[in-house]
Design a protein around this motif. Sequence first.
Motif, PDB file in Angstrom:
ATOM      1  N   TRP A  38       0.835  -1.212   0.000  1.00  0.00           N
ATOM      2  CA  TRP A  38       0.000   0.000   0.000  1.00  0.00           C
ATOM      3  C   TRP A  38       0.868   1.260   0.000  1.00  0.00           C
ATOM      4  CZ3 TRP A  38       0.016   3.981   3.574  1.00  0.00           C
ATOM      5  CH2 TRP A  38       0.733   3.759   4.754  1.00  0.00           C
ATOM      6  N   ASP A  39       2.072   1.125   0.577  1.00  0.00           N
ATOM      7  CA  ASP A  39       2.975   2.261   0.725  1.00  0.00           C
ATOM      8  C   ASP A  39       4.032   2.333  -0.375  1.00  0.00           C
ATOM      9  OD1 ASP A  39       4.050  -0.110   1.623  1.00  0.00           O
ATOM     10  OD2 ASP A  39       5.040   0.747   3.372  1.00  0.00           O
ATOM     11  N   ASP A  40       3.826   1.606  -1.460  1.00  0.00           N
ATOM     12  CA  ASP A  40       4.751   1.632  -2.591  1.00  0.00           C
ATOM     13  C   ASP A  40       4.236   2.644  -3.612  1.00  0.00           C
ATOM     14  OD1 ASP A  40       6.356   1.245  -4.768  1.00  0.00           O
ATOM     15  OD2 ASP A  40       6.247  -0.952  -4.724  1.00  0.00           O
ATOM     16  N   PRO A  41       4.905   3.773  -3.775  1.00  0.00           N
ATOM     17  CA  PRO A  41       4.411   4.809  -4.692  1.00  0.00           C
ATOM     18  C   PRO A  41       4.435   4.396  -6.154  1.00  0.00           C
ATOM     19  CG  PRO A  41       6.606   5.374  -3.890  1.00  0.00           C
ATOM     20  CD  PRO A  41       6.152   4.190  -3.107  1.00  0.00           C
ATOM     21  N   ALA A  42       5.125   3.312  -6.474  1.00  0.00           N
ATOM     22  CA  ALA A  42       5.212   2.866  -7.863  1.00  0.00           C
ATOM     23  C   ALA A  42       3.974   2.087  -8.305  1.00  0.00           C
ATOM     24  CB  ALA A  42       6.460   2.007  -8.059  1.00  0.00           C
ATOM     25  N   VAL A  43       3.133   1.703  -7.364  1.00  0.00           N
ATOM     26  CA  VAL A  43       1.964   0.884  -7.688  1.00  0.00           C
ATOM     27  C   VAL A  43       0.826   1.770  -8.196  1.00  0.00           C
ATOM     28  CG1 VAL A  43       0.237  -0.712  -6.786  1.00  0.00           C
ATOM     29  CG2 VAL A  43       2.602  -0.828  -5.949  1.00  0.00           C
ATOM     30  N   ASP A  44       0.238   1.366  -9.311  1.00  0.00           N
ATOM     31  CA  ASP A  44      -0.929   2.063  -9.856  1.00  0.00           C
ATOM     32  C   ASP A  44      -2.176   1.257  -9.497  1.00  0.00           C
ATOM     33  OD1 ASP A  44      -2.835   3.458 -11.210  1.00  0.00           O
ATOM     34  OD2 ASP A  44      -1.814   3.450 -13.139  1.00  0.00           O
ATOM     35  N   TRP A  45      -2.855   1.677  -8.459  1.00  0.00           N
ATOM     36  CA  TRP A  45      -4.011   0.943  -7.969  1.00  0.00           C
ATOM     37  C   TRP A  45      -5.217   1.050  -8.904  1.00  0.00           C
ATOM     38  CZ3 TRP A  45      -3.024  -2.309  -4.109  1.00  0.00           C
ATOM     39  CH2 TRP A  45      -1.883  -2.069  -3.333  1.00  0.00           C
ATOM     40  N   ARG A  46      -5.133   1.940  -9.888  1.00  0.00           N
ATOM     41  CA  ARG A  46      -6.222   2.058 -10.856  1.00  0.00           C
ATOM     42  C   ARG A  46      -6.308   0.842 -11.766  1.00  0.00           C
ATOM     43  NH1 ARG A  46      -4.414   7.825 -13.116  1.00  0.00           N
ATOM     44  NH2 ARG A  46      -2.447   6.654 -12.965  1.00  0.00           N
ATOM     45  N   ASN A  47      -5.280  -0.005 -11.734  1.00  0.00           N
ATOM     46  CA  ASN A  47      -5.288  -1.223 -12.545  1.00  0.00           C
ATOM     47  C   ASN A  47      -6.092  -2.342 -11.906  1.00  0.00           C
ATOM     48  OD1 ASN A  47      -3.658  -0.168 -14.585  1.00  0.00           O
ATOM     49  ND2 ASN A  47      -1.770  -0.717 -13.507  1.00  0.00           N
ATOM     50  N   ALA A  48      -6.612  -2.108 -10.716  1.00  0.00           N
ATOM     51  CA  ALA A  48      -7.328  -3.161  -9.985  1.00  0.00           C
ATOM     52  C   ALA A  48      -8.833  -2.981 -10.080  1.00  0.00           C
ATOM     53  CB  ALA A  48      -6.908  -3.154  -8.525  1.00  0.00           C
ATOM     54  N   GLY A  49      -9.536  -4.094 -10.218  1.00  0.00           N
ATOM     55  CA  GLY A  49     -10.990  -4.055 -10.107  1.00  0.00           C
ATOM     56  C   GLY A  49     -11.405  -4.007  -8.650  1.00  0.00           C
ATOM     57  N   THR A  50     -10.670  -4.752  -7.813  1.00  0.00           N
ATOM     58  CA  THR A  50     -10.919  -4.801  -6.377  1.00  0.00           C
ATOM     59  C   THR A  50      -9.589  -4.743  -5.642  1.00  0.00           C
ATOM     60  OG1 THR A  50     -12.929  -6.144  -6.647  1.00  0.00           O
ATOM     61  CG2 THR A  50     -11.880  -6.170  -4.478  1.00  0.00           C
ATOM     62  N   ILE A  51      -9.550  -3.959  -4.575  1.00  0.00           N
ATOM     63  CA  ILE A  51      -8.376  -3.901  -3.701  1.00  0.00           C
ATOM     64  C   ILE A  51      -8.762  -4.525  -2.374  1.00  0.00           C
ATOM     65  CG2 ILE A  51      -6.730  -2.418  -2.507  1.00  0.00           C
ATOM     66  CD1 ILE A  51      -7.257  -0.311  -4.714  1.00  0.00           C
ATOM     67  N   VAL A  52      -8.022  -5.540  -1.960  1.00  0.00           N
ATOM     68  CA  VAL A  52      -8.295  -6.219  -0.684  1.00  0.00           C
ATOM     69  C   VAL A  52      -7.154  -5.925   0.278  1.00  0.00           C
ATOM     70  CG1 VAL A  52      -8.783  -8.409   0.452  1.00  0.00           C
ATOM     71  CG2 VAL A  52      -9.506  -8.055  -1.913  1.00  0.00           C
ATOM     72  N   VAL A  53      -7.435  -5.224   1.345  1.00  0.00           N
ATOM     73  CA  VAL A  53      -6.418  -4.918   2.355  1.00  0.00           C
ATOM     74  C   VAL A  53      -6.184  -6.171   3.186  1.00  0.00           C
ATOM     75  CG1 VAL A  53      -5.826  -3.479   4.333  1.00  0.00           C
ATOM     76  CG2 VAL A  53      -7.120  -2.500   2.412  1.00  0.00           C
ATOM     77  N   ARG A  54      -4.930  -6.647   3.192  1.00  0.00           N
ATOM     78  CA  ARG A  54      -4.667  -7.902   3.889  1.00  0.00           C
ATOM     79  C   ARG A  54      -3.503  -7.828   4.883  1.00  0.00           C
ATOM     80  NH1 ARG A  54      -6.886  -9.857   5.874  1.00  0.00           N
ATOM     81  NH2 ARG A  54      -5.651 -11.726   6.168  1.00  0.00           N
ATOM     82  N   SER A  55      -2.352  -7.354   4.492  1.00  0.00           N
ATOM     83  CA  SER A  55      -1.179  -7.444   5.379  1.00  0.00           C
ATOM     84  C   SER A  55      -0.452  -6.109   5.448  1.00  0.00           C
ATOM     85  CB  SER A  55      -0.243  -8.565   4.918  1.00  0.00           C
ATOM     86  OG  SER A  55      -0.032  -8.514   3.519  1.00  0.00           O
ATOM     87  N   SER A  56      -1.214  -5.065   5.648  1.00  0.00           N
ATOM     88  CA  SER A  56      -0.651  -3.709   5.765  1.00  0.00           C
ATOM     89  C   SER A  56      -0.284  -3.430   7.222  1.00  0.00           C
ATOM     90  CB  SER A  56      -1.669  -2.681   5.272  1.00  0.00           C
ATOM     91  OG  SER A  56      -2.897  -2.817   5.984  1.00  0.00           O
ATOM     92  N   TRP A  57       0.574  -4.262   7.770  1.00  0.00           N
ATOM     93  CA  TRP A  57       0.817  -4.260   9.210  1.00  0.00           C
ATOM     94  C   TRP A  57       1.590  -3.053   9.729  1.00  0.00           C
ATOM     95  CZ3 TRP A  57       2.503  -9.787   7.951  1.00  0.00           C
ATOM     96  CH2 TRP A  57       1.372 -10.617   7.894  1.00  0.00           C
ATOM     97  N   ASN A  58       2.020  -2.184   8.830  1.00  0.00           N
ATOM     98  CA  ASN A  58       2.769  -1.001   9.272  1.00  0.00           C
ATOM     99  C   ASN A  58       1.936   0.282   9.201  1.00  0.00           C
ATOM    100  OD1 ASN A  58       2.580  -0.756   6.519  1.00  0.00           O
ATOM    101  ND2 ASN A  58       4.730  -0.217   6.193  1.00  0.00           N
ATOM    102  N   TYR A  59       0.648   0.173   8.951  1.00  0.00           N
ATOM    103  CA  TYR A  59      -0.166   1.381   8.741  1.00  0.00           C
ATOM    104  C   TYR A  59      -0.159   2.306   9.952  1.00  0.00           C
ATOM    105  CZ  TYR A  59      -4.008  -0.394  11.650  1.00  0.00           C
ATOM    106  OH  TYR A  59      -4.771  -0.848  12.709  1.00  0.00           O
ATOM    107  N   HIS A  60      -0.046   1.733  11.144  1.00  0.00           N
ATOM    108  CA  HIS A  60      -0.098   2.554  12.364  1.00  0.00           C
ATOM    109  C   HIS A  60       1.141   3.428  12.529  1.00  0.00           C
ATOM    110  CE1 HIS A  60       2.160  -1.063  13.334  1.00  0.00           C
ATOM    111  NE2 HIS A  60       2.695  -0.429  14.358  1.00  0.00           N
ATOM    112  N   LEU A  61       2.200   3.123  11.781  1.00  0.00           N
ATOM    113  CA  LEU A  61       3.415   3.926  11.859  1.00  0.00           C
ATOM    114  C   LEU A  61       3.312   5.205  11.021  1.00  0.00           C
ATOM    115  CD1 LEU A  61       6.057   1.054  11.605  1.00  0.00           C
ATOM    116  CD2 LEU A  61       5.126   2.123  13.672  1.00  0.00           C
ATOM    117  N   ALA A  62       2.347   5.229  10.119  1.00  0.00           N
ATOM    118  CA  ALA A  62       2.132   6.406   9.269  1.00  0.00           C
ATOM    119  C   ALA A  62       0.631   6.616   9.096  1.00  0.00           C
ATOM    120  CB  ALA A  62       2.820   6.223   7.919  1.00  0.00           C
ATOM    121  N   PRO A  63      -0.079   6.930  10.183  1.00  0.00           N
ATOM    122  CA  PRO A  63      -1.544   6.984  10.120  1.00  0.00           C
ATOM    123  C   PRO A  63      -2.098   8.021   9.150  1.00  0.00           C
ATOM    124  CG  PRO A  63      -0.735   7.864  12.206  1.00  0.00           C
ATOM    125  CD  PRO A  63       0.421   7.207  11.541  1.00  0.00           C
TER     126      PRO A  63
END
Length: 281
Positions: A38-63
């Motif tokens: 999720w924190d990779d700026p190179a990823v273009d999420w517009r290429n996805a039909g569905t985004i499933v949040v699964r292992s974003s275990w560092n989100y609390h470090l950058a709320p």
Amino acid sequence: MIDVMIASMRERPDGGPDDALLAAAIQAEGGRVAIAGWDDPAVDWRNAGTIVVRSSWNYHLAPHAWRDWVAAAATMAKLINPASLILWNMDKRYLCELARFGLAVVPTRVIAADQPAQVLAQASWEGWTDVVVKPAIAASAFGAKRFRLPAEQKDLTDHAALLASSGDMLLQPFQRRLEKARERSLVFINGQFSHAYDKPAFMGTLDGKTAPLQLVQAGKGELRLANAVLAMIAPMPLIARVDIVPGAPCATLMELELIEPHLALDLHPPAAAMLARAILG
């Protein structure tokens, strides 16, 4: 276009323990799938039909960055779970809200970041001599510590001051039932119970090596509580894990995990296919 993008984190490009099983199950159902941070700026999420949040275990470090990403992702694709649930669930003061509905919840008090000394005063006021302090926004037991009072009074105040530098914190009485019993995790997919497993309290790893997980049969009281918790939430989360303290006098809600819960798919193989079908709709 990729049917499903599984959101992990940049330092785990292959995702967490469940992600490979879920990806394989999606492919078996005929879906195209990829895993990205999720924190990779190179990823273009517009290429996805569905985004499933699964292992974003560092989100609390950058709320703040996390909130921005969730909001943006919801405009690019179908987001699972919905953004409203993810943003609500990231701050553990939701426990106070669920308690106000009359549900059996571990007693929880919010300590403001600008009043860290209040943690000791609040514990004294409540008459709690065995407590846990944790950040209001955290994942994988990050920052959670147990203190016995009055012997560890200074350690408690020092820890509270440390947590306060990052935000508000929660104070709870330690659940002594967990000294003899393991915490129960009940997994639900699209509102339907899938399976349950137990784990040690304060489990800080998800690889099963230092904290082995065990498949268990959920008790009637545990299922009743978990279903009551989910009934209070709208919309119904497609992925949910309800963490429960088992035993007398009743099953008690420890946490409700709607963002990146470990699901122990390896312990119950049918769950991966069940989840894949729910995601693909």
